[in-house]
Design an enzyme around this catalytic site. Sequence first.
Site, PDB file in Angstrom:
ATOM      1  CE  LYS A 103    -121.287 -18.662 -67.748  1.00 34.30           C
ATOM      2  NZ  LYS A 103    -120.824 -18.977 -66.428  1.00 34.30           N
TER       3      LYS A 103
HETATM    4  C1  E4P Z   1    -119.856 -21.864 -65.568  1.00 30.14           C
HETATM    5  O1  E4P Z   1    -119.393 -20.777 -66.119  1.00 30.14           O
HETATM    6  C2  E4P Z   1    -120.251 -21.832 -64.231  1.00 30.14           C
HETATM    7  O2  E4P Z   1    -120.027 -20.394 -63.537  1.00 30.14           O
HETATM    8  C3  E4P Z   1    -119.426 -22.773 -63.164  1.00 30.14           C
HETATM    9  O3  E4P Z   1    -118.580 -23.479 -63.743  1.00 30.14           O
HETATM   10  C4  E4P Z   1    -120.366 -23.573 -62.271  1.00 30.14           C
HETATM   11  O4  E4P Z   1    -119.878 -24.361 -61.447  1.00 30.14           O
HETATM   12  P1  E4P Z   1    -120.526 -25.137 -60.185  1.00 30.14           P
HETATM   13  O5  E4P Z   1    -121.384 -26.138 -61.040  1.00 30.14           O
HETATM   14  O6  E4P Z   1    -119.421 -25.585 -59.348  1.00 30.14           O
HETATM   15  O7  E4P Z   1    -121.419 -24.186 -59.557  1.00 30.14           O
END
Ligand code: E4P
Length: 217
Positions: free
Chosen positions: A85
């Site tokens: 990622k």
């Molecule tokens: C995506 O891969 C992120 O880990 C995540 O969905 C972020 O979510 P949040 O905005 O609730 O922190």
Amino acid sequence: MRFFIDTAKVEDIRKANDMGVICGVTTNPSLIAKEGRKFEEVIAEITSIVDGPISGEVKATTVDAEGMINEGRAIASIHPNMVVKIPMTVEGLKACKVLSSEKTAVNMTLIFSANQALLAARAGAAYVSPFLGRLDDINQRGIDLISEIVKIFEKGNLNTQIIAASIRNPIHVTDCALAGADIATVPYSVIETMVKHPLTDAGIAKFQADYRAAFGE
Ligand code: E4P
């Protein structure tokens, strides 16, 4: 639409995996930090639970392409299911290009516009993660972004898969499925809420009462 779970908490991953509803996991630096464990250790444990794509993010403090590429290679070497990622920046795109050309799956994260998603796809990303909840938080319709990306990827015949991220509630899930997202990555609390319906509980209670009245235990 398929489901990934968005957490680094192994107990929740195990519970969702046992339900049979998830086929992958996404983590991010905040979720890893919350667990207070070593990145490699948590990730290795997750790969032993779920047999599907597991996103592990490069360090939040690594901002140059070379650093991301080196870390990405290390993450990819943990397990064949690993997805690297990478945040959506110029350096991130450069790293995405190199890692993707080496056949490492990349998930470009922190996507907040359709153009960012298009660039990530062109740089070879296997996945893009548009964050709808964080857009909703600032009074912009996150679901519109998901719909735009779905349309653009369809028109351009792009194989990059859309992971709807930053999902905060079950309505987000339904909206993403209707919009055509390939995957929604969902926190365990949202999965739990999705399972429940008061009429299901009432139905079970009634069936039990009727059964007991007729047959005893
Ligand atoms: C995506 O891969 C992120 O880990 C995540 O969905 C972020 O979510 P949040 O905005 O609730 O922190």
